[in-house]
Design a protein around this motif. Structure first.
Motif, PDB file in Angstrom:
ATOM      1  N   UNK A   2     -55.254 -19.907  24.079  1.00 46.27           N
ATOM      2  CA  UNK A   2     -55.535 -20.949  24.452  1.00 46.27           C
ATOM      3  C   UNK A   2     -55.017 -22.043  23.933  1.00 46.27           C
ATOM      4  N   UNK A   3     -55.170 -23.196  24.465  1.00 45.90           N
ATOM      5  CA  UNK A   3     -54.818 -24.554  23.881  1.00 45.90           C
ATOM      6  C   UNK A   3     -55.583 -24.808  22.554  1.00 45.90           C
ATOM      7  N   UNK A   4     -56.963 -24.581  23.073  1.00 48.56           N
ATOM      8  CA  UNK A   4     -57.990 -24.929  21.834  1.00 48.56           C
ATOM      9  C   UNK A   4     -57.706 -24.249  20.887  1.00 48.56           C
ATOM     10  N   UNK A   5     -57.456 -22.968  20.937  1.00 50.85           N
ATOM     11  CA  UNK A   5     -57.219 -21.986  19.555  1.00 50.85           C
ATOM     12  C   UNK A   5     -55.839 -22.382  18.877  1.00 50.85           C
ATOM     13  N   UNK A   6     -54.747 -22.631  19.490  1.00 51.95           N
ATOM     14  CA  UNK A   6     -53.688 -23.036  18.789  1.00 51.95           C
ATOM     15  C   UNK A   6     -53.733 -24.624  18.367  1.00 51.95           C
ATOM     16  N   UNK A   7     -54.679 -25.483  19.040  1.00 47.18           N
ATOM     17  CA  UNK A   7     -54.802 -26.897  18.438  1.00 47.18           C
ATOM     18  C   UNK A   7     -55.558 -26.695  17.121  1.00 47.18           C
ATOM     19  N   UNK A   8     -56.643 -25.733  17.244  1.00 46.48           N
ATOM     20  CA  UNK A   8     -57.367 -25.568  15.637  1.00 46.48           C
ATOM     21  C   UNK A   8     -56.555 -25.258  14.636  1.00 46.48           C
ATOM     22  N   UNK A   9     -55.778 -24.025  15.061  1.00 48.84           N
ATOM     23  CA  UNK A   9     -54.657 -23.610  14.059  1.00 48.84           C
ATOM     24  C   UNK A   9     -53.759 -24.722  13.759  1.00 48.84           C
ATOM     25  N   UNK A  10     -53.333 -25.569  14.326  1.00 49.62           N
ATOM     26  CA  UNK A  10     -52.372 -26.773  14.311  1.00 49.62           C
ATOM     27  C   UNK A  10     -52.964 -27.650  13.153  1.00 49.62           C
ATOM     28  N   UNK A  11     -54.423 -27.899  13.676  1.00 51.07           N
ATOM     29  CA  UNK A  11     -55.187 -28.851  12.679  1.00 51.07           C
ATOM     30  C   UNK A  11     -55.284 -28.324  11.301  1.00 51.07           C
ATOM     31  N   UNK A  12     -55.508 -27.035  11.021  1.00 50.60           N
ATOM     32  CA  UNK A  12     -55.482 -26.517   9.801  1.00 50.60           C
ATOM     33  C   UNK A  12     -54.310 -26.628   8.986  1.00 50.60           C
ATOM     34  N   UNK A  13     -53.020 -26.466   9.727  1.00 52.93           N
ATOM     35  CA  UNK A  13     -51.803 -26.279   9.176  1.00 52.93           C
ATOM     36  C   UNK A  13     -51.550 -27.801   8.867  1.00 52.93           C
ATOM     37  N   UNK A  14     -51.652 -28.817   9.539  1.00 48.35           N
ATOM     38  CA  UNK A  14     -51.494 -30.247   9.117  1.00 48.35           C
ATOM     39  C   UNK A  14     -52.433 -30.643   7.939  1.00 48.35           C
ATOM     40  N   UNK A  15     -53.602 -30.156   7.771  1.00 50.44           N
ATOM     41  CA  UNK A  15     -54.573 -30.728   6.899  1.00 50.44           C
ATOM     42  C   UNK A  15     -54.073 -29.991   5.424  1.00 50.44           C
ATOM     43  N   UNK A  16     -53.930 -28.885   5.675  1.00 54.99           N
ATOM     44  CA  UNK A  16     -54.073 -28.074   4.193  1.00 54.99           C
ATOM     45  C   UNK A  16     -52.506 -27.604   3.817  1.00 54.99           C
ATOM     46  N   UNK A  31     -53.439 -36.588  20.504  1.00 55.06           N
ATOM     47  CA  UNK A  31     -52.283 -36.836  21.362  1.00 55.06           C
ATOM     48  C   UNK A  31     -52.150 -35.304  21.791  1.00 55.06           C
ATOM     49  N   UNK A  32     -52.487 -34.340  21.163  1.00 53.82           N
ATOM     50  CA  UNK A  32     -52.225 -32.971  21.510  1.00 53.82           C
ATOM     51  C   UNK A  32     -53.223 -32.897  22.591  1.00 53.82           C
ATOM     52  N   UNK A  33     -54.326 -32.991  22.467  1.00 51.87           N
ATOM     53  CA  UNK A  33     -55.619 -32.786  23.439  1.00 51.87           C
ATOM     54  C   UNK A  33     -55.518 -33.428  24.327  1.00 51.87           C
ATOM     55  N   UNK A  37     -55.376 -31.586  28.141  1.00 56.00           N
ATOM     56  CA  UNK A  37     -56.072 -31.993  29.343  1.00 56.00           C
ATOM     57  C   UNK A  37     -55.000 -31.980  30.588  1.00 56.00           C
ATOM     58  N   UNK A  38     -53.971 -32.598  30.119  1.00 52.45           N
ATOM     59  CA  UNK A  38     -52.793 -32.439  31.494  1.00 52.45           C
ATOM     60  C   UNK A  38     -52.596 -31.119  31.935  1.00 52.45           C
ATOM     61  N   UNK A  39     -52.136 -30.399  30.791  1.00 54.71           N
ATOM     62  CA  UNK A  39     -51.656 -28.927  31.430  1.00 54.71           C
ATOM     63  C   UNK A  39     -52.780 -28.285  31.940  1.00 54.71           C
ATOM     64  N   UNK A  40     -54.131 -28.520  31.639  1.00 48.57           N
ATOM     65  CA  UNK A  40     -55.269 -27.742  32.156  1.00 48.57           C
ATOM     66  C   UNK A  40     -55.698 -28.354  33.620  1.00 48.57           C
ATOM     67  N   UNK A  41     -55.353 -29.556  33.833  1.00 50.62           N
ATOM     68  CA  UNK A  41     -55.828 -30.172  34.989  1.00 50.62           C
ATOM     69  C   UNK A  41     -54.391 -30.180  36.087  1.00 50.62           C
ATOM     70  N   UNK A  42     -53.302 -30.511  35.639  1.00 49.97           N
ATOM     71  CA  UNK A  42     -52.078 -30.710  36.584  1.00 49.97           C
ATOM     72  C   UNK A  42     -51.109 -29.345  36.521  1.00 49.97           C
ATOM     73  N   UNK A  43     -51.242 -28.598  35.455  1.00 50.44           N
ATOM     74  CA  UNK A  43     -50.560 -27.403  35.307  1.00 50.44           C
ATOM     75  C   UNK A  43     -51.271 -26.248  35.336  1.00 50.44           C
ATOM     76  N   UNK A  44     -51.950 -25.867  36.369  1.00 54.27           N
ATOM     77  CA  UNK A  44     -53.106 -24.958  36.016  1.00 54.27           C
ATOM     78  C   UNK A  44     -52.361 -23.521  35.616  1.00 54.27           C
ATOM     79  N   UNK A  45     -53.093 -22.975  34.552  1.00 54.39           N
ATOM     80  CA  UNK A  45     -52.505 -21.663  33.897  1.00 54.39           C
ATOM     81  C   UNK A  45     -51.584 -21.641  33.094  1.00 54.39           C
TER      82      UNK A  45
END
Length: 301
Positions: A2-16, A31-33, A37-45
């Motif tokens: 999921x987007x949420x999972x990879x964004x969380x991993x990205x956050x850890x990467x940028x921070x640490x 920006x990534x969120x 939102x665009x991918x989940x609403x306009x590009x379903x799946x």
């Protein structure tokens, strides 16, 4: 995945791993969120593993039609590029769909500055008959006198003030520390504020070492500093759009105008690259241009 999972991993990467400051980190994640939102609403799946270059281009095109500034658009491209570069490095994707994305071409950004007279007018507008006014006077003088970012101002620790040598240790972006000289006048204001104003507060234990406190004895927020400066600017009758960062720009500009070496200014501002500091040479060039246009005999009619 999921987007949420990879964004969380990205956050850890940028921070640490990239050591991003909180403000830069928040901007990239926002920006990534938005893209999520665009991918989940306009590009379903369509997840971060499936999205294509064409889809990213269309997303940025749709955003550009909403009349956001070119600087915002450039940052979106930068955030998206960083995110997909991370996915490739983390072996989540074998290709990078953002590698050919191009942001808008930005012109030279010349920051607003205040003249020394403007600075004096703003400080004179402070009612120093009150404890709040004395705190605000000290805060503005330190902001301007040391060329600080607002995040650095509200994080100043009393233990980082060296009265014997007259310097301030500043914890800047990316956990980088620097040492900024304190003028005798600024040092006296800090001492007076600590002795006669700050000592009257009931201080929250968590903030016992923080210099500037609100009336509840806690650290001040960035928003409050913005509000204080906006109110003082209006009271002083200055029509420019002023922010805490304007005082930092003014600090650097005034030093350069008075003959300071650019590399010393770089050190005091905490810029990792001299290229960032060189923006102030352009400000000086603009000033010289105005002098020529206004005073050269060939331009006087």
């Amino acid at each position: 995945m999921s987007w949420t999972e990879k964004i969380k991993d990205f956050e850890i990467f940028l921070k640490f791993e990239r050591n991003f400051s909180d403000n830069t980190l928040d901007a990239y994640l926002r920006d990534i969120r938005k893209l999520q939102n665009y991918a989940e609403t306009e590009l379903t799946g369509t997840g971060p593993q499936e999205i294509t270059f064409t889809q990213l281009q269309e997303y940025l095109y749709q955003l550009s039609k909403q009349k956001f500034s070119e600087r915002s658009q450039a940052r979106w491209v930068s955030s998206i590029k960083a995110f997909f570069k991370y996915l490739v490095e983390d072996e989540i994707r074998t290709d990078n769909p953002a590698i050919l994305l191009e942001g808008p071409k930005l012109g030279l950004y010349l920051p607003d500055t205040l003249s020394f007279d403007d600075i004096e007018r703003i400080i004179t507008a402070i009612d120093i008959s009150t404890d709040l006014g004395k705190r605000n006077q000290c805060m503005i003088e330190v902001l301007y006198g040391c060329g600080l970012r607002v995040s650095e101002l509200i994080d100043i620790k009393i233990s980082n003030i060296n009265y014997k040598e007259n310097y301030l240790k500043v914890d800047g972006k990316g956990d980088k520390s620097r040492f900024v000289p304190l003028a005798d006048y600024t040092t006296r204001l800090i001492r007076d504020y600590i002795k006669n104003v700050r000592s009257q507060y009931k201080i929250n234990k968590k903030f016992e070492d923080i210099l500037f406190l609100n009336s509840r004895g806690s650290a001040m927020s960035r928003v409050i500093v913005f509000i204080i400066i906006k109110e003082l600017t209006e009271k002083a009758g200055i029509s420019k759009r002023i922010s805490p960062h304007t005082f930092r720009h003014s600090f650097a500009t005034h030093l350069l105008q008075n003959g300071a070496d650019l590399r010393y200014i770089q050190e005091m501002l905490g810029h990792s690259s001299i290229t960032t500091t060189e923006i102030y040479t352009h400000l000086k060039t603009e000033e010289l241009r105005d002098v020529i246009l206004n005073y050269h005999p060939r331009n006087i009619t």
